[in-house]
Design a protein around this motif. Structure first.
Motif, PDB file in Angstrom:
ATOM      1  N   GLY A 130       0.822  -1.205   0.000  1.00 19.12           N
ATOM      2  CA  GLY A 130       0.000   0.000   0.000  1.00 19.12           C
ATOM      3  C   GLY A 130       0.852   1.249   0.000  1.00 19.12           C
ATOM      4  N   TRP A 131       0.181   2.404  -0.152  1.00 17.48           N
ATOM      5  CA  TRP A 131       0.862   3.686  -0.293  1.00 17.48           C
ATOM      6  C   TRP A 131       0.305   4.686   0.713  1.00 17.48           C
ATOM      7  N   ALA A 132       1.141   5.632   1.098  1.00 21.90           N
ATOM      8  CA  ALA A 132       0.737   6.764   1.944  1.00 21.90           C
ATOM      9  C   ALA A 132       1.144   8.034   1.213  1.00 21.90           C
ATOM     10  N   VAL A 133       0.193   8.672   0.538  1.00 22.00           N
ATOM     11  CA  VAL A 133       0.463   9.888  -0.234  1.00 22.00           C
ATOM     12  C   VAL A 133       0.490  11.072   0.729  1.00 22.00           C
ATOM     13  N   VAL A 134       1.600  11.814   0.719  1.00 19.05           N
ATOM     14  CA  VAL A 134       1.824  12.868   1.708  1.00 19.05           C
ATOM     15  C   VAL A 134       2.173  14.169   1.002  1.00 19.05           C
ATOM     16  N   ASP A 135       1.689  15.281   1.576  1.00 20.47           N
ATOM     17  CA  ASP A 135       2.117  16.602   1.123  1.00 20.47           C
ATOM     18  C   ASP A 135       2.211  17.507   2.343  1.00 20.47           C
ATOM     19  N   VAL A 136       3.246  18.349   2.379  1.00 23.74           N
ATOM     20  CA  VAL A 136       3.431  19.301   3.470  1.00 23.74           C
ATOM     21  C   VAL A 136       3.623  20.693   2.892  1.00 23.74           C
ATOM     22  N   GLU A 137       3.159  21.670   3.629  1.00 25.54           N
ATOM     23  CA  GLU A 137       3.445  23.078   3.343  1.00 25.54           C
ATOM     24  C   GLU A 137       4.319  23.592   4.469  1.00 25.54           C
ATOM     25  N   THR A 138       5.351  24.340   4.124  1.00 25.98           N
ATOM     26  CA  THR A 138       6.372  24.717   5.106  1.00 25.98           C
ATOM     27  C   THR A 138       6.591  26.223   5.111  1.00 25.98           C
ATOM     28  N   SER A 139       7.318  26.664   6.134  1.00 29.70           N
ATOM     29  CA  SER A 139       7.649  28.085   6.259  1.00 29.70           C
ATOM     30  C   SER A 139       8.948  28.436   5.549  1.00 29.70           C
ATOM     31  N   GLY A 140       9.614  27.465   4.945  1.00 27.29           N
ATOM     32  CA  GLY A 140      10.866  27.708   4.246  1.00 27.29           C
ATOM     33  C   GLY A 140      11.313  26.456   3.521  1.00 27.29           C
ATOM     34  N   PHE A 141      12.597  26.422   3.162  1.00 27.60           N
ATOM     35  CA  PHE A 141      13.113  25.328   2.340  1.00 27.60           C
ATOM     36  C   PHE A 141      14.085  24.403   3.072  1.00 27.60           C
ATOM     37  N   HIS A 142      14.529  24.763   4.266  1.00 30.84           N
ATOM     38  CA  HIS A 142      15.574  24.001   4.951  1.00 30.84           C
ATOM     39  C   HIS A 142      15.000  23.282   6.161  1.00 30.84           C
ATOM     40  N   PRO A 143      14.944  21.939   6.142  1.00 31.58           N
ATOM     41  CA  PRO A 143      14.444  21.193   7.301  1.00 31.58           C
ATOM     42  C   PRO A 143      15.308  21.459   8.533  1.00 31.58           C
ATOM     43  N   GLY A 144      14.660  21.546   9.675  1.00 30.76           N
ATOM     44  CA  GLY A 144      15.369  21.848  10.912  1.00 30.76           C
ATOM     45  C   GLY A 144      15.407  23.333  11.205  1.00 30.76           C
ATOM     46  N   GLN A 145      15.327  24.159  10.168  1.00 29.94           N
ATOM     47  CA  GLN A 145      15.250  25.607  10.346  1.00 29.94           C
ATOM     48  C   GLN A 145      13.831  26.091  10.082  1.00 29.94           C
ATOM     49  N   ALA A 146      13.270  25.720   8.913  1.00 34.00           N
ATOM     50  CA  ALA A 146      11.876  26.019   8.618  1.00 34.00           C
ATOM     51  C   ALA A 146      10.990  24.958   9.274  1.00 34.00           C
ATOM     52  N   ARG A 147       9.712  25.249   9.393  1.00 35.26           N
ATOM     53  CA  ARG A 147       8.778  24.357  10.072  1.00 35.26           C
ATOM     54  C   ARG A 147       7.616  24.007   9.158  1.00 35.26           C
ATOM     55  N   VAL A 148       6.949  22.905   9.488  1.00 39.29           N
ATOM     56  CA  VAL A 148       5.766  22.475   8.751  1.00 39.29           C
ATOM     57  C   VAL A 148       4.552  23.227   9.284  1.00 39.29           C
ATOM     58  N   VAL A 149       3.785  23.825   8.386  1.00 39.78           N
ATOM     59  CA  VAL A 149       2.595  24.584   8.782  1.00 39.78           C
ATOM     60  C   VAL A 149       1.315  23.862   8.397  1.00 39.78           C
ATOM     61  N   SER A 150       1.414  22.843   7.530  1.00 38.63           N
ATOM     62  CA  SER A 150       0.235  22.077   7.140  1.00 38.63           C
ATOM     63  C   SER A 150       0.692  20.726   6.611  1.00 38.63           C
ATOM     64  N   VAL A 151      -0.061  19.676   6.945  1.00 37.35           N
ATOM     65  CA  VAL A 151       0.294  18.329   6.517  1.00 37.35           C
ATOM     66  C   VAL A 151      -0.977  17.571   6.158  1.00 37.35           C
TER      67      VAL A 151
END
Length: 444
Positions: A130-151
């Motif tokens: 099976g599959w888990a289709v995922v999309d995130v919207e973030t506050s920037g481009f660098h993980p660890g610095q920017a954060r996820v605002v929607s998932v």
């Protein structure tokens, strides 16, 4: 009477002159005795003879405690074992944990049992979990610095039908970033849950499925960074990128952006850069893409991902790196049989390089090279068995170097046909020195 004369004989003996030297030693510090009535006399120090030199190999370390030499054996839970298509569970031997400074791999337990090339890609005709289709919207481009605002995450069956849905806005605790892209402001995100509050619901959708995203390295790295911030472990063992999947289908579209692919298959996109809407669109794209890969007998770009448990209890998720970077550093289990000869089959252990003049994607060819038991190389030298190139006389790149060095060129279509019959190679002898097993020696 005659007087006797006494003869006096003087004997002079010349002795060598030996100077007498004295050494004034400073008295060692005197301490008063317990009754403080007298001073303890000092004596000259006794100088012991120098020890006999000992070779480094003969310097044995102290015997360790019994608990230090007893390996801690970790039994992999059956829930982590990977099931094959026939329903059989492939058993893997328990792994011995090394010293306390080493992390323990807690991802797919069957990875050690599979071959070097069996972890990347699989035929589209083989069933999956099976599959888990995922999309995130973030506050920037660098993980660890920017954060996820929607998932958003959709649970899909192996056939691409939606079985479950999860989505949520998130309060990142920082500036939401490009509001002109995702439309989420600080006022909208105020009062929304944090990632740590929804991670358990997200894990229920991800567990046992392959994570799918459009440019999966971006979404996976952000989810991993958010999980590590809250001390959570994501149950993800494999991922797949739909950009690479649709590239293998050779659709002839202008580009492979999500909106372009949606228009190609007649899918309506209501709200671009909305996590839930993008996930729904991608789920509709995935179904015909899987069917197209099955018809073309193409392989799905499934990638393994690993996570590690450290002695302090922290869980880290390994970075998703390009396949060609990993494959170029993998050892081959077979000896190199030499140059490929036209008219003869491929042999396991051959060293294969890729030129830029090819029709298939790099990752698809590398998957097939590794799966067949051959080695991938990024350079062309005297050890290279063949170079995959669709042009007979290229004027640059690895194809040109191959012609200059006499290395045969094989087209990618011909190479795919040759993969149907690969001759077994000569395995490498494993060298292990068991004479010093269990002993400890001083390095200096």
């Amino acid at each position: 009477m005659v007087a006797r004369a006494a003869a006096v004989i003087r004997v002079v003996v010349d002795l060598p002159f030996v100077p007498v030297t004295t050494t004034d030693r400073l008295p060692s510090p005197s301490w008063r005795s317990s009754d403080l009535s007298s001073v303890i006399a000092t004596r000259p120090p006794i100088i012991a003879p120098a020890p006999r030199p000992v070779t480094r190999d003969a310097q044995r370390a102290a015997e360790p405690a019994p608990s230090a030499t007893r390996p801690r054996v970790v039994t992999i839970p059956s829930s982590l074992s990977r099931r094959k298509s026939g329903g059989d569970t492939r058993r893997c031997r328990s792994s011995v944990v090394r010293g306390p400074c080493h992390p323990r791999n807690v991802s797919d337990a069957d990875a050690e049992c599979r071959g070097l090339g069996g972890s990347w890609g699989r035929p589209a005709s083989e069933p999956g979990a099976g599959w888990a289709v995922v999309d995130v919207e973030t506050s920037g481009f660098h993980p660890g610095q920017a954060r996820v605002v929607s998932v958003a995450a959709l649970a899909l069956g192996d056939d691409g039908n939606v079985e479950g849905t999860f989505s949520s806005l998130l309060n990142p605790g920082v500036d939401p970033g490009p509001t002109h892209v995702h439309g989420l402001t600080t006022e909208i995100l105020a009062g929304q849950p944090t990632f740590g509050e929804i991670v358990d619901e997200l894990k229920d959708v991800l567990r046992g499925r392959t994570l799918v995203a459009h440019n999966v390295a971006f979404d996976y790295s952000f989810l991993a960074a958010e999980a590590e911030l809250v001390g959570a472990e994501l149950p993800i063992d494999t991922v797949m990128c739909t950009v690479e999947l649709t590239r293998r289908l050779r659709l002839g579209t202008e580009n492979l952006r999500l909106e372009t692919l949606a228009a190609h298959w007649g899918i309506t996109q209501m709200r671009p850069h909305d996590a839930l809407d993008d996930a729904l669109v991608l789920a509709q794209i995935l179904k015909p893409a899987l069917a197209g890969a099955h018809d073309r007998k193409a392989w799905l770009p499934v990638r393994p991902v690993q996570r590690r448990s450290w002695p302090n209890g922290q869980i880290t998720h390994d970075e998703l790196r390009p396949l060609k970077t990993i494959a170029a550093r993998l050892p081959c289990a077979y000896q190199n049989p030499g140059r490929f000869v036209a008219g003869r089959p491929l042999v396991q252990g051959m060293s294969v390089a890729l030129s830029s003049e090819i029709g298939h994607t790099y990752e698809e060819l590398i998957e097939r090279i590794l799966h067949a038991g051959m080695a991938y190389t990024e350079s062309v030298d005297q050890q290279t068995s063949l170079v995959i190139c669709d042009e007979a006389e290229p004027d640059q790149g690895r194809g040109y170097q191959a012609n200059e060095m006499g290395v045969p060129l094989v087209g990618d279509a011909d190479f795919m046909q040759l993969l149907e019959r690969v001759v077994g190679g000569t395995g490498l002898e494993e060298f292990t020195d068991a004479t010093l097993s269990g002993d400890q020696f001083a390095l200096f």
